[in-house]
Design an enzyme around this catalytic site. Structure first.
Site, PDB file in Angstrom:
ATOM      1  N   CYS A  21      12.337  51.273   4.439  1.00 24.40           N
ATOM      2  CA  CYS A  21      12.928  50.162   3.690  1.00 24.40           C
ATOM      3  C   CYS A  21      11.904  49.666   2.657  1.00 24.40           C
ATOM      4  CB  CYS A  21      13.309  49.058   4.675  1.00 24.40           C
ATOM      5  SG  CYS A  21      14.041  47.647   3.876  1.00 24.40           S
ATOM      6  N   CYS A  62      15.898  44.134   9.443  1.00 30.81           N
ATOM      7  CA  CYS A  62      16.188  45.525   9.129  1.00 30.81           C
ATOM      8  C   CYS A  62      15.236  46.396   9.954  1.00 30.81           C
ATOM      9  CB  CYS A  62      15.968  45.764   7.636  1.00 30.81           C
ATOM     10  SG  CYS A  62      15.944  47.518   7.250  1.00 30.81           S
ATOM     11  N   ASP A  65       0.890  10.328   3.758  1.00 29.97           N
ATOM     12  CA  ASP A  65       1.602  11.216   4.675  1.00 29.97           C
ATOM     13  C   ASP A  65       0.625  12.194   5.317  1.00 29.97           C
ATOM     14  OD1 ASP A  65       3.745  12.114   5.996  1.00 29.97           O
ATOM     15  OD2 ASP A  65       4.655  13.202   4.320  1.00 29.97           O
ATOM     16  N   LYS A 114      10.673   3.543   3.184  1.00 25.59           N
ATOM     17  CA  LYS A 114      10.611   5.011   3.052  1.00 25.59           C
ATOM     18  C   LYS A 114      11.347   5.454   1.792  1.00 25.59           C
ATOM     19  CE  LYS A 114       9.780   7.540   6.324  1.00 25.59           C
ATOM     20  NZ  LYS A 114       9.258   7.905   7.577  1.00 25.59           N
ATOM     21  N   GLU A 124       0.850  -1.199   0.000  1.00 28.18           N
ATOM     22  CA  GLU A 124       0.000   0.000   0.000  1.00 28.18           C
ATOM     23  C   GLU A 124       0.877   1.236   0.000  1.00 28.18           C
ATOM     24  OE1 GLU A 124      -2.250  -0.383   3.578  1.00 28.18           O
ATOM     25  OE2 GLU A 124      -3.248  -2.200   2.895  1.00 28.18           O
ATOM     26  N   CYS A 167      17.960  48.928   1.823  1.00 24.19           N
ATOM     27  CA  CYS A 167      17.986  50.334   2.221  1.00 24.19           C
ATOM     28  C   CYS A 167      19.289  50.725   2.900  1.00 24.19           C
ATOM     29  CB  CYS A 167      16.799  50.643   3.143  1.00 24.19           C
ATOM     30  SG  CYS A 167      16.969  49.916   4.775  1.00 24.19           S
ATOM     31  N   TYR A 176      -7.080   1.847   5.997  1.00 25.75           N
ATOM     32  CA  TYR A 176      -6.232   0.722   5.602  1.00 25.75           C
ATOM     33  C   TYR A 176      -6.142  -0.412   6.618  1.00 25.75           C
ATOM     34  CZ  TYR A 176      -3.075   3.936   8.077  1.00 25.75           C
ATOM     35  OH  TYR A 176      -2.524   4.804   8.977  1.00 25.75           O
TER      36      TYR A 176
HETATM   37  S1  IVH Z   1      -0.555   0.217   8.670  1.00 26.11           S
HETATM   38  C1  IVH Z   1       0.844  -1.460  13.030  1.00 26.11           C
HETATM   39  N1  IVH Z   1      -0.810   1.325   6.335  1.00 26.11           N
HETATM   40  O1  IVH Z   1       2.384   5.065   8.919  1.00 26.11           O
HETATM   41  C2  IVH Z   1       0.839  -0.246  12.182  1.00 26.11           C
HETATM   42  N2  IVH Z   1       0.073   2.659   8.105  1.00 26.11           N
HETATM   43  O2  IVH Z   1       4.628   4.056  11.132  1.00 26.11           O
HETATM   44  C3  IVH Z   1      -0.181  -0.369  11.119  1.00 26.11           C
HETATM   45  N3  IVH Z   1       0.553   4.962   7.443  1.00 26.11           N
HETATM   46  O3  IVH Z   1       1.144   5.360  12.153  1.00 26.11           O
HETATM   47  C4  IVH Z   1      -0.122   0.798  10.221  1.00 26.11           C
HETATM   48  N4  IVH Z   1      -0.092   4.800   5.361  1.00 26.11           N
HETATM   49  O4  IVH Z   1      -0.045   6.668  10.348  1.00 26.11           O
HETATM   50  C5  IVH Z   1      -0.406   1.501   7.611  1.00 26.11           C
HETATM   51  N5  IVH Z   1      -1.130   2.171   4.195  1.00 26.11           N
HETATM   52  C6  IVH Z   1      -0.749   2.359   5.461  1.00 26.11           C
HETATM   53  C7  IVH Z   1      -0.261   3.587   5.939  1.00 26.11           C
HETATM   54  C8  IVH Z   1       0.144   3.707   7.263  1.00 26.11           C
HETATM   55  C9  IVH Z   1       0.385   5.610   6.278  1.00 26.11           C
HETATM   56  C10 IVH Z   1       1.119   5.595   8.666  1.00 26.11           C
HETATM   57  C11 IVH Z   1       0.310   5.372   9.903  1.00 26.11           C
HETATM   58  C12 IVH Z   1       1.230   4.749  10.908  1.00 26.11           C
HETATM   59  C13 IVH Z   1       2.583   4.968  10.298  1.00 26.11           C
HETATM   60  C14 IVH Z   1       3.444   3.748  10.558  1.00 26.11           C
END
Ligand code: IVH
Length: 675
Positions: A437, A431, A125, A319, A121, A416, A232
Site C-alpha cells: 500500500c 489497510c 491554559d 470561559k 487576569e 491500494c 497569580y
Molecule cells: S485563581 C480559588 N487565576 O484555572 C482558585 N486560576 O478553575 C484560584 N487558572 O485551577 C485560582 N489562570 O489552574 C486563577 N489567572 C488565574 C488562572 C487560574 C488559570 C486555572 C487554575 C485553576 C483553574 C480554576
C-alpha cells in the site's frame, strides 16, 4: 583553589547566572549571549563537581535537570487548591457582580452606585502549581492533584527558567505562591514538528504537553521542553497586603513572572470591556488562554464573601467560547497513515476561524460519522478547540438538502484497493496491505531515512514519493540498488542531488546496528528498545534465533514487543529485505569497539543509581552497567544487588537500602568492580 575561594566563586557565579536568567525569562530582556551564559554555567557546574559539599539545592545548575524521580511523593496542600466556577456569557458576569454586592450586604441604592474593584487576569491554559518558599528559596513544588493533595514535582519545577530558585527584595520568610505551568505555542509547535519528522505521534495541545512534561521522570528531559510559568496567587499567614493586586505586584518585585496583562478594573463594565478585548486578542498571544479570571481585589471583601464547598465566592472564570462557524461539507476523503490506519477527513468550503482559514476538519472514524449523521452537501458546524485540527461538531439539519445521501463508509483502501479490516475494540479501520500500500510503503521508507534512524538527509519526503512513483523503490532494500544513472532521468533531479543521495546512502552503511534495528520499523520497537536489544544480542543473527522466553528476558521487552519481533522476523518478505540490506553492507552487529567494551562482569546484578556523581554522569554509569552485563532499575527492592550511591542520595532511598541490607557502592568502588 581552597574550599573558601570556591564557595565565594560559586556564590558569585550563581548570582550572576540567576540575574541573567531573570532578565531573559521573566523580564524578556537578554543581557548576555547564550554562549557566555553557557560558559558561566559550565564553570559553576565544574566547581560544584570539584566541591560537591558546596552544591546548593537552589543553584542555577539545578535548572539543567538530570535527577530522576521514579515515583512522585504525594503531599497534602496546606490550603486546599480549589477551582473556580465558570461562566459563559455577559449575563452570567452581571449576575456574578450582583451576587458579590449582595453578598457584601449592599443596599439597593448602593447596589446601583457603588462599584467593586476587580482584578481581571488571563486564564492560562496549563496545569496549576503550588510553589513553597522559605527564606527566599524554593523548597517545594506541588501539582494540584485532587485539590487536597498533589504530587511533589520540585525537581522538575526547578528546570522552569521563569520559576525563581532564590528571591530578591523584601519577601516574607515563608509563603506559598500559585500559578500555572504552560508550554508556549512556539515550543509546542517546534516539538511537534520534530516528532513528525521522526515519525512519533504528535501531542494534542499545549495543555496536555505541559502536564505530561511535569510528570516526566527525567528532569533533564523536562528542562528540554522549555516550560514557562505565570504566578497569580500569593498565600500565607500574616502577609502584609490589603489587596490582591498589591500582592501580585510585590511578587513581581521578588522575581516572579506575573502577567503584564493583569488589570485593575472598577466595576463590572470595565470587566466586560476587558473580556471583549481578549476574546479577540487572545489569538495574538504566544500561549493559550481559555478565558478570563475575575477576582475581587480587596482581601477583606474576599474574606467576607468566603467560599462555597468547591470555589471562592469572590472569583469566577469567564470561559471563551471555542470559536465556531458553519460551512458546507464538500467531500469526505480517506487518508491512509504510515501504520495503515484510515482517517476520514472532511473537505470544507474554506471559512475563516480563530485566525486561520479552515479547509479541512477531522471526522475521526466511522462511528463518529454515523453518530453525527454527516452527509455531503450538509452545512456543518466546525469548532477549533485546543486541538490542532478543527473538528466537526454537528450538522445544521434545518439546511439539509432533501436529496442528501447517507454517508457510506469505505470498505476498500482508497490507495491500494485492499479490503479494509477493523480490529475488535479499535476505532479505526486499517489497510492490511502493509508491504504494497503506497502511503504505508512511503511512510516506512521515510521512517527508515529519518534523522534518528539511518539519517539520510539527502533523501526527503518528496523524493521518496517520486522514486516510489517511478517504480524505483518499493521497500527500504531497493534504496541500496539505486544508481546515479537511474536517478538522473527523473524530473528535478540534478547531477548534484543524485550524487548527494548516493553519497548519503553510502554513508548510512556505517550507521550502528542499534539504529538499523530501529530504522527497519518493527512495530513497537522504538529507539530505546532497539538500543537495549542491540546491546544485549550484539548481532541480528543472535536475535533471529532467540526464543520467546529469551526475548522476554531482555530489558524493555514485554509480551507485545516479543510478539511483534517474532511476527516481523517470520514474515518471508521481511526476511528477504533484511538479507538484501545485509548484502548491501549495513551494520547488523555491534562494531568491534562496542563489542570490546562489553563484559559479563556484572551478569545477574541489578543496580540502582542515586545521588550526584563527580567522575562520570548518570547516563554514563547506566551505560557502563549495561555494557558489563548488569541491569539498571529505578527503585530499590529485594532484587537490587547494589546501590551506586553518589552525593546527596535521597534519605528515603538510603533508609530503604539500609533496611533491606543492600550494599552501597561509591563511584570508586564501582569503577574498580568493572576495571
Ligand atoms: S485563581 C480559588 N487565576 O484555572 C482558585 N486560576 O478553575 C484560584 N487558572 O485551577 C485560582 N489562570 O489552574 C486563577 N489567572 C488565574 C488562572 C487560574 C488559570 C486555572 C487554575 C485553576 C483553574 C480554576
Amino acid at each position: 583553589m581552597t574550599s573558601a575561594q570556591a564557595q565565594q566563586k560559586i556564590l558569585q557565579l550563581s548570582k550572576e547566572l540567576e540575574t541573567h536568567n531573570h532578565n531573559y525569562y521573566v523580564l524578556d530582556n537578554a543581557t548576555i549571549s547564550d554562549f557566555e551564559f553557557d560558559k558561566l554555567l559550565e564553570e559553576l557546574i565544574s566547581l560544584e563537581k570539584q566541591f560537591p559539599e558546596l552544591l546548593s539545592a537552589s543553584s542555577p545548575s539545578q535548572r539543567v535537570g538530570g535527577q530522576i524521580t521514579k515515583t512522585f511523593n504525594t503531599v497534602k496542600h496546606q490550603y486546599a487548591m480549589l477551582s473556580l466556577s465558570n461562566s459563559y456569557s455577559v449575563e452570567d458576569m452581571i449576575d456574578f457582580d450582583r451576587k458579590v454586592r449582595e453578598g457584601l450586604g449592599y443596599q439597593s441604592d448602593q447596589l446601583f452606585n457603588d462599584q467593586i474593584e476587580y482584578v481581571c487576569e488571563l486564564k492560562f491554559d496549563g496545569l496549576s502549581i503550588s510553589l513553597i518558599y522559605e527564606d527566599g528559596k524554593l523548597v517545594q513544588a506541588i501539582t494540584r492533584g485532587d485539590g487536597v493533595q498533589g504530587d511533589e514535582v520540585t525537581t522538575n519545577a526547578k528546570t522552569i527558567k521563569s520559576v525563581p530558585l532564590k528571591l530578591h527584595g523584601n519577601y516574607p520568610p515563608k509563603f506559598e505562591i500559585r500559578g500555572e505551568v504552560f508550554m508556549p505555542r512556539p515550543v509546542f509547535n517546534a516539538i511537534n514538528k520534530e516528532r513528525e519528522e521522526i515519525g512519533e505521534a504528535v501531542m494534542a495541545n499545549p495543555r496536555n504537553a505541559a502536564s505530561g512534561t511535569m510528570k516526566m521522570q527525567d528532569s533533564a528531559q523536562v528542562a528540554k521542553r522549555k516550560l514557562d510559568c505565570f504566578l497569580y496567587n500569593v498565600m500565607g499567614e500574616n502577609l502584609p497586603f490589603k489587596t490582591h493586586y498589591e500582592s501580585i505586584q510585590a511578587a513581581k518585585s521578588w522575581g516572579f513572572k506575573i502577567s503584564e496583562e493583569a488589570k485593575l478594573c472598577h466595576g463590572i463594565n470595565e470587566v466586560l470591556k476587558f473580556i471583549m478585548h481578549w476574546d479577540k486578542k487572545r489569538f495574538d498571544l504566544s500561549y493559550d488562554t481559555d478565558g478570563i479570571v475575575i477576582k475581587v481585589n480587596d482581601f477583606k471583601l474576599q474574606k467576607n464573601l468566603g467560599f462555597t464547598a468547591k470555589s471562592p465566592r469572590w472569583a469566577i472564570a469567564y470561559k471563551f467560547k471555542a470559536e465556531q462557524v458553519s460551512t458546507e461539507l464538500l467531500t469526505i476523503s480517506y487518508q491512509v497513515g504510515r501504520t495503515g490506519a484510515i482517517t476520514p477527513v472532511a473537505n470544507l468550503k474554506p471559512v475563516p476561524l480563530g485566525g486561520t482559514t479552515v479547509k479541512r476538519a477531522s471526522l475521526h472514524n466511522a462511528d463518529i460519522i454515523e453518530k453525527l449523521d454527516v452527509r455531503i452537501g450538509d452545512q456543518v458546524f466546525v469548532e477549533k478547540g485546543g486541538e490542532i485540527i478543527p473538528k466537526i461538531i454537528g450538522v445544521d439539519f434545518s439546511k439539509r438538502k432533501p436529496d442528501a445521501k447517507k454517508t457510506k463508509y469505505i470498505d476498500h483502501c482508497p490507495e491500494c484497493g485492499s479490503k479494509l479490516e477493523r480490529n475488535e475494540g479499535e476505532a479505526n479501520h486499517f489497510c492490511p496491505n502493509e508491504n504494497e500500500c503506497p502511503p504505508q510503503v512511503v511512510g516506512r521508507i521515510e521512517h527508515f531515512v529519518s534523522r534518528r534512524a539511518m539519517n539520510i538527509d539527502s533523501l526527503g519526503g518528496e523524493t521518496i514519493v517520486q522514486l516510489h512513483n517511478a517504480g524505483l523503490i518499493k521497500n527500504v532494500a531497493d534504496l541500496y540498488d539505486l544508481k546515479k544513472e537511474l536517478l538522473l532521468p527523473l524530473e528535478r533531479m540534478a547531477e548534484k542531488s543524485a550524487q548527494n543521495l548516493i553519497t548519503g546512502l553510502e554513508a548510512s552503511k556505517q550507521v550502528p546496528f542499534e539504529r538499523v534495528l530501529y530504522a527497519i520499523g518493527i512495530r513497537h520497537v522504538g529507539e530505546t528498545t532497539a538500543k537495549k536489544i542491540a546491546k544485549k544480542v550484539k548481532s541480528l543473527d543472535v536475535l533471529l534465533n532467540l526464543t520467546k522466553e529469551e526475548l522476554l528476558a531482555i530489558d524493555e521487552v514485554g509480551e507485545i514487543i516479543a510478539l511483534s519481533l517474532h511476527e516481523y522476523f517470520s514474515n518471508t518478505q521481511n526476511k528477504v529485505i533484511i538479507e538484501r540490506l545485509k548484502q548491501a553492507g549495513l551494520q547488523f552487529s555491534l562494531s568491534e569497539d562496542q563489542h570490546q567494551n562489553g563484559t559479563d562482569t556484572l551478569k545477574d546484578l541489578t543496580f540502582v543509581i542515586s545521588g550526584v556523581f563527580t567522575q562520570h554522569n548518570r547516563d554514563q554509569y547506566k551505560e557502563m552497567i549495561e555494557l558489563n552485563g548488569g541491569k539498571n532499575s529505578g527503585s530499590i527492592s529485594k532484587k537490587t544487588s547494589f546501590v551506586l550511591a553518589g552525593d546527596n542520595m535521597g534519605p528515603e532511598k538510603l533508609k530503604k537500602a539500609e533496611s533491606l541490607g543492600i550494599k552501597l557502592l561509591t563511584e570508586d568502588e564501582f569503577l574498580k568492580m568493572i576495571e
